[in-house]
Design a protein around this motif. Structure first.
Motif, PDB file in Angstrom:
ATOM      1  N   MET A   7     -22.294  35.165  76.938  1.00 49.93           N
ATOM      2  CA  MET A   7     -22.782  36.453  76.442  1.00 49.93           C
ATOM      3  C   MET A   7     -24.255  36.663  76.779  1.00 49.93           C
ATOM      4  O   MET A   7     -24.670  37.792  77.082  1.00 49.93           O
ATOM      5  CB  MET A   7     -22.552  36.565  74.932  1.00 49.93           C
ATOM      6  N   ALA A   8     -25.056  35.606  76.745  1.00 48.80           N
ATOM      7  CA  ALA A   8     -26.465  35.739  77.128  1.00 48.80           C
ATOM      8  C   ALA A   8     -26.580  36.142  78.594  1.00 48.80           C
ATOM      9  O   ALA A   8     -27.381  37.027  78.944  1.00 48.80           O
ATOM     10  CB  ALA A   8     -27.197  34.420  76.877  1.00 48.80           C
ATOM     11  N   GLY A   9     -25.783  35.532  79.466  1.00 50.75           N
ATOM     12  CA  GLY A   9     -25.792  35.907  80.882  1.00 50.75           C
ATOM     13  C   GLY A   9     -25.320  37.338  81.085  1.00 50.75           C
ATOM     14  O   GLY A   9     -25.880  38.088  81.887  1.00 50.75           O
ATOM     15  N   CYS A  10     -24.303  37.738  80.334  1.00 50.89           N
ATOM     16  CA  CYS A  10     -23.777  39.097  80.419  1.00 50.89           C
ATOM     17  C   CYS A  10     -24.830  40.114  79.981  1.00 50.89           C
ATOM     18  O   CYS A  10     -25.061  41.112  80.665  1.00 50.89           O
ATOM     19  CB  CYS A  10     -22.523  39.203  79.556  1.00 50.89           C
ATOM     20  N   ARG A  11     -25.479  39.859  78.874  1.00 50.48           N
ATOM     21  CA  ARG A  11     -26.519  40.785  78.380  1.00 50.48           C
ATOM     22  C   ARG A  11     -27.675  40.894  79.370  1.00 50.48           C
ATOM     23  O   ARG A  11     -28.211  41.980  79.605  1.00 50.48           O
ATOM     24  CB  ARG A  11     -27.031  40.328  77.026  1.00 50.48           C
ATOM     25  N   SER A  12     -28.056  39.764  79.949  1.00 52.24           N
ATOM     26  CA  SER A  12     -29.135  39.774  80.930  1.00 52.24           C
ATOM     27  C   SER A  12     -28.771  40.655  82.123  1.00 52.24           C
ATOM     28  O   SER A  12     -29.580  41.470  82.587  1.00 52.24           O
ATOM     29  CB  SER A  12     -29.416  38.340  81.393  1.00 52.24           C
ATOM     30  N   ALA A  13     -27.552  40.505  82.624  1.00 52.21           N
ATOM     31  CA  ALA A  13     -27.115  41.302  83.771  1.00 52.21           C
ATOM     32  C   ALA A  13     -26.996  42.781  83.403  1.00 52.21           C
ATOM     33  O   ALA A  13     -27.375  43.655  84.182  1.00 52.21           O
ATOM     34  CB  ALA A  13     -25.784  40.765  84.294  1.00 52.21           C
ATOM     35  N   ARG A  14     -26.478  43.074  82.217  1.00 54.04           N
ATOM     36  CA  ARG A  14     -26.335  44.479  81.799  1.00 54.04           C
ATOM     37  C   ARG A  14     -27.690  45.157  81.669  1.00 54.04           C
ATOM     38  O   ARG A  14     -27.838  46.331  81.996  1.00 54.04           O
ATOM     39  CB  ARG A  14     -25.591  44.561  80.467  1.00 54.04           C
ATOM     40  N   ARG A  15     -28.683  44.427  81.177  1.00 51.98           N
ATOM     41  CA  ARG A  15     -30.029  45.025  81.042  1.00 51.98           C
ATOM     42  C   ARG A  15     -30.605  45.386  82.405  1.00 51.98           C
ATOM     43  O   ARG A  15     -31.432  46.278  82.516  1.00 51.98           O
ATOM     44  CB  ARG A  15     -30.959  44.070  80.304  1.00 51.98           C
ATOM     45  N   ARG A  16     -30.175  44.652  83.438  1.00 52.35           N
ATOM     46  CA  ARG A  16     -30.633  44.950  84.803  1.00 52.35           C
ATOM     47  C   ARG A  16     -29.731  45.974  85.477  1.00 52.35           C
ATOM     48  O   ARG A  16     -29.964  46.332  86.631  1.00 52.35           O
ATOM     49  CB  ARG A  16     -30.697  43.673  85.635  1.00 52.35           C
ATOM     50  N   ASP A  17     -28.691  46.432  84.772  1.00 53.65           N
ATOM     51  CA  ASP A  17     -27.763  47.462  85.255  1.00 53.65           C
ATOM     52  C   ASP A  17     -27.138  47.080  86.597  1.00 53.65           C
ATOM     53  O   ASP A  17     -27.076  47.895  87.516  1.00 53.65           O
ATOM     54  CB  ASP A  17     -28.474  48.816  85.345  1.00 53.65           C
ATOM     55  N   VAL A  24     -20.705  39.089  86.999  1.00 47.39           N
ATOM     56  CA  VAL A  24     -19.916  37.856  86.969  1.00 47.39           C
ATOM     57  C   VAL A  24     -20.682  36.714  87.652  1.00 47.39           C
ATOM     58  O   VAL A  24     -20.712  35.589  87.155  1.00 47.39           O
ATOM     59  CB  VAL A  24     -18.533  38.074  87.617  1.00 47.39           C
ATOM     60  N   ARG A  25     -21.334  37.005  88.777  1.00 50.87           N
ATOM     61  CA  ARG A  25     -22.130  35.962  89.454  1.00 50.87           C
ATOM     62  C   ARG A  25     -23.279  35.491  88.568  1.00 50.87           C
ATOM     63  O   ARG A  25     -23.609  34.306  88.546  1.00 50.87           O
ATOM     64  CB  ARG A  25     -22.638  36.483  90.793  1.00 50.87           C
ATOM     65  N   THR A  26     -23.894  36.405  87.813  1.00 51.09           N
ATOM     66  CA  THR A  26     -24.960  36.016  86.882  1.00 51.09           C
ATOM     67  C   THR A  26     -24.415  35.049  85.831  1.00 51.09           C
ATOM     68  O   THR A  26     -25.038  34.031  85.527  1.00 51.09           O
ATOM     69  CB  THR A  26     -25.570  37.252  86.200  1.00 51.09           C
ATOM     70  N   ILE A  27     -23.245  35.356  85.283  1.00 49.50           N
ATOM     71  CA  ILE A  27     -22.635  34.463  84.295  1.00 49.50           C
ATOM     72  C   ILE A  27     -22.321  33.117  84.927  1.00 49.50           C
ATOM     73  O   ILE A  27     -22.556  32.069  84.321  1.00 49.50           O
ATOM     74  CB  ILE A  27     -21.383  35.121  83.685  1.00 49.50           C
ATOM     75  N   ASP A  28     -21.798  33.126  86.157  1.00 54.71           N
ATOM     76  CA  ASP A  28     -21.556  31.862  86.872  1.00 54.71           C
ATOM     77  C   ASP A  28     -22.834  31.028  86.964  1.00 54.71           C
ATOM     78  O   ASP A  28     -22.826  29.827  86.695  1.00 54.71           O
ATOM     79  CB  ASP A  28     -21.064  32.130  88.298  1.00 54.71           C
ATOM     80  N   ASP A  29     -23.922  31.681  87.339  1.00 58.94           N
ATOM     81  CA  ASP A  29     -25.193  30.972  87.499  1.00 58.94           C
ATOM     82  C   ASP A  29     -25.692  30.402  86.177  1.00 58.94           C
ATOM     83  O   ASP A  29     -26.173  29.269  86.112  1.00 58.94           O
ATOM     84  CB  ASP A  29     -26.255  31.895  88.103  1.00 58.94           C
ATOM     85  N   VAL A  30     -25.586  31.203  85.108  1.00 61.11           N
ATOM     86  CA  VAL A  30     -26.052  30.750  83.789  1.00 61.11           C
ATOM     87  C   VAL A  30     -25.228  29.548  83.320  1.00 61.11           C
ATOM     88  O   VAL A  30     -25.772  28.558  82.826  1.00 61.11           O
ATOM     89  CB  VAL A  30     -25.997  31.907  82.769  1.00 61.11           C
ATOM     90  N   LEU A  31     -23.911  29.627  83.491  1.00 63.55           N
ATOM     91  CA  LEU A  31     -23.071  28.489  83.099  1.00 63.55           C
ATOM     92  C   LEU A  31     -23.389  27.257  83.939  1.00 63.55           C
ATOM     93  O   LEU A  31     -23.433  26.141  83.418  1.00 63.55           O
ATOM     94  CB  LEU A  31     -21.582  28.845  83.234  1.00 63.55           C
ATOM     95  N   ALA A  32     -23.615  27.433  85.233  1.00 62.66           N
ATOM     96  CA  ALA A  32     -23.943  26.299  86.101  1.00 62.66           C
ATOM     97  C   ALA A  32     -25.258  25.649  85.673  1.00 62.66           C
ATOM     98  O   ALA A  32     -25.393  24.421  85.722  1.00 62.66           O
ATOM     99  CB  ALA A  32     -24.025  26.751  87.554  1.00 62.66           C
ATOM    100  N   ASP A  33     -26.218  26.457  85.244  1.00 60.58           N
ATOM    101  CA  ASP A  33     -27.519  25.923  84.834  1.00 60.58           C
ATOM    102  C   ASP A  33     -27.459  25.229  83.474  1.00 60.58           C
ATOM    103  O   ASP A  33     -28.055  24.173  83.288  1.00 60.58           O
ATOM    104  CB  ASP A  33     -28.570  27.041  84.758  1.00 60.58           C
ATOM    105  N   TRP A  34     -26.766  25.842  82.499  1.00 59.35           N
ATOM    106  CA  TRP A  34     -26.822  25.363  81.127  1.00 59.35           C
ATOM    107  C   TRP A  34     -25.653  24.477  80.720  1.00 59.35           C
ATOM    108  O   TRP A  34     -25.824  23.562  79.919  1.00 59.35           O
ATOM    109  CB  TRP A  34     -26.936  26.539  80.162  1.00 59.35           C
TER     110      TRP A  34
END
Length: 115
Positions: A7-17, A24-34
């Motif tokens: 959800m944190a990755g999703c919110r971050s991507a949504r704020r950047r529109d 989905v790639r942003t969420i992939d990256d966040v999960l890979a990092d954390w």
């Protein structure tokens, strides 16, 4: 913990529109990092209220159910599934993009949880 990171990755991507494949790639990256050993199935969707078009990406999740007049419609929107979010990039094919579908205001959508 996994869903909080997603959800944190999703919110971050949504704020950047960003577009749904980039979300989905942003969420992939966040999960890979954390949480590199975790993945999450889900559906990323955007409903344009002005023209009634629903766009969505399916990431390893059962398709959503469409409900109208308290009845589940026979045909759920279908598209090829992408791998779950958090899947290692070398296992993932490029995202095909999102599928658009005209949405009737009397239709509800239910994304069923997986067990």
């Amino acid at each position: 913990m996994t869903s909080a990171v997603v959800m944190a990755g999703c919110r971050s991507a949504r704020r950047r529109d960003v577009a749904l494949p980039a979300l989905v790639r942003t969420i992939d990256d966040v999960l890979a990092d954390w949480l590199p050993d975790q993945y999450c199935s889900g559906i990323a969707a955007r409903l344009d209220l002005a023209d009634g078009v629903l766009t969505w990406c399916n990431c390893g999740h059962p398709p959503p159910l469409l409900i109208r007049d308290h009845q589940v419609l026979d045909k759920a929107p279908e598209r090829p599934e992408e791998p779950p979010m958090g899947t290692p990039r070398n296992w993932r094919t490029p995202l095909a993009g999102s599928t658009g579908r005209r949405w009737n205001r009397e239709t509800g959508c239910c994304c069923t949880p997986t067990a």
